[in-house]
Design a protein around this motif. Sequence first.
Motif, PDB file in Angstrom:
ATOM      1  N   GLN A   6      -3.205   7.029   2.499  1.00 24.92           N
ATOM      2  CA  GLN A   6      -4.463   6.714   1.833  1.00 24.92           C
ATOM      3  C   GLN A   6      -5.201   8.017   1.535  1.00 24.92           C
ATOM      4  O   GLN A   6      -5.548   8.763   2.452  1.00 24.92           O
TER       5      GLN A   6
ATOM      6  N   SER B  96      -6.935  12.734   5.132  1.00 26.02           N
ATOM      7  CA  SER B  96      -8.228  12.055   5.291  1.00 26.02           C
ATOM      8  C   SER B  96      -9.351  13.014   5.645  1.00 26.02           C
ATOM      9  O   SER B  96     -10.511  12.604   5.733  1.00 26.02           O
TER      10      SER B  96
ATOM     11  N   THR C   9       0.998   9.162  -2.299  1.00 27.28           N
ATOM     12  CA  THR C   9      -0.440   9.426  -2.178  1.00 27.28           C
ATOM     13  C   THR C   9      -1.268   8.794  -3.291  1.00 27.28           C
ATOM     14  O   THR C   9      -2.493   8.707  -3.164  1.00 27.28           O
TER      15      THR C   9
ATOM     16  N   ASP D  99       2.070   4.946   1.223  1.00 24.69           N
ATOM     17  CA  ASP D  99       2.230   5.408   2.597  1.00 24.69           C
ATOM     18  C   ASP D  99       0.976   6.101   3.116  1.00 24.69           C
ATOM     19  O   ASP D  99       0.640   5.980   4.298  1.00 24.69           O
TER      20      ASP D  99
ATOM     21  N   GLN E 203      -1.502  11.896   7.576  1.00 20.24           N
ATOM     22  CA  GLN E 203      -2.633  11.067   7.178  1.00 20.24           C
ATOM     23  C   GLN E 203      -3.957  11.653   7.649  1.00 20.24           C
ATOM     24  O   GLN E 203      -4.958  11.622   6.912  1.00 20.24           O
TER      25      GLN E 203
ATOM     26  N   GLU F   4       0.819  -1.208   0.000  1.00 15.77           N
ATOM     27  CA  GLU F   4       0.000   0.000   0.000  1.00 15.77           C
ATOM     28  C   GLU F   4       0.852   1.257   0.000  1.00 15.77           C
ATOM     29  O   GLU F   4       1.943   1.277   0.584  1.00 15.77           O
TER      30      GLU F   4
END
Length: 453
Positions: free
Chosen positions: A230, A313, A403, A228, A309, A226
């Motif tokens: 989300q 988000s 990203t 780094d 993050q 994944e």
Amino acid sequence: METKQSPEVAASPGEQASPTQETSLVRLAFLTLLAGAVSGLVAALFRLLLQQAGELRGQLISLAHGIPLAGFFAVVGVSATLALVAAWLVRRFSPHAAGSGIPHVEAVLQGAISPARPVLGIVKFVGGLLALGSGLVLGREGPSVQMGAAISYWIARLFGCRWADCRVLLAAGAGAGLATAFNAPIAGAVFVLEELVQRFEHRIAVAALGASASAITVARLILGNEPDFQVAAFPQPDIASWPLFLLLGGIAGVAAVAYNRSILGALAIADRSAAWLPVEARAALIGALIGVTAWFAPGLVGGGDTITQSILSGDAALAVMPVIFLLRFALGAVSYAAGTPGGLFAPLLVLGTQIGFLFGAACGGIPFVTLPPEAFAVIGMAAFFAGVVRAPLTGIVLVAEMTGSSNLLLPTIFASFAALLVAALLRDNPIYDALRERTTRLEARIRTISGTS
């Protein structure tokens, strides 16, 4: 970047490379894959242990709050002790392990200083775990880059390579370390050419790509596939927004110049205090400051990935973000002056994200702005990186890989352009150029002491 073909592989027009040259390149490619795999393994283990250290720090703080007074002194004491031991390891065994390590790698590649002994990698690994585990506002990429370079150089020596090939492998290993630190293989290779050697050399390009690829292959077996961070998918920005990206880049450029000067200022203060304040005592005081901060706000210390993050988000609190930005800005400079291992990239990415988010939030009422603040945060991350490091291609690719926001490439280019322009107009030197000068001065002092001992 100028194009330069290595004389070891270049052939005159109409001629083919000799079998010896072809064999040398094949051998170098094999060693590149080997060096990248070992560097990726070490950097991945370093990153995994850092994650566990961060979790342990959080558990300690949580338990300590159950016994307020004793717990407070325990948290501050542990943080101070870890920073002190990290600084002692650096001073006692490998002075070049202090700080990021990237300036040291650049100085070696330029022939200004000799490659370090193998002990540097050990000090960087253990000291980095202690320093970053204590909560110092430093990045994992500096130790990973320097360890990758050291590992690859000694693999080259083990196989009897000439200096020309040792240099290639050293550069490639450094890129493998960066690639692993951020799970960004392309950025690792670009970083080698744009920042470390600052020109295009075919052999180094081949080696950088191979080392980053093999490092990531090994690292992803340990860390997963994944990105780094989300990040949600963002819409395409309206063309009317283009001037805003330039403005964001300009703001990021001004902030980058201030950040560079704050780091160099903190180092200058540390140098002036060296006569009466030993480096271990300085590190302990800075560690204690970090411990106090961690007691009241555990999420504000360390590399800062959780902060980034939360912003990306959309979970961050806008009202307190300016305060957090100023606090992290100051702690980043102070932490770098502690004389322990630790890099600059991760903390500056946090600051760039905050700059972009705050700017995006301020633009929320403009009718033609279709991007949310989180998208501006991604753009700000790359622009601030470009302003601080002056390696815009590395920053753009790094942020895109971290990203997965490839549809923001054009706005990111505009913002990075503006950040570079503003930094140049303000006559600010790239941070690693200034730090490399410190590295060469340190080498001169080490040689003087060795010669008189």
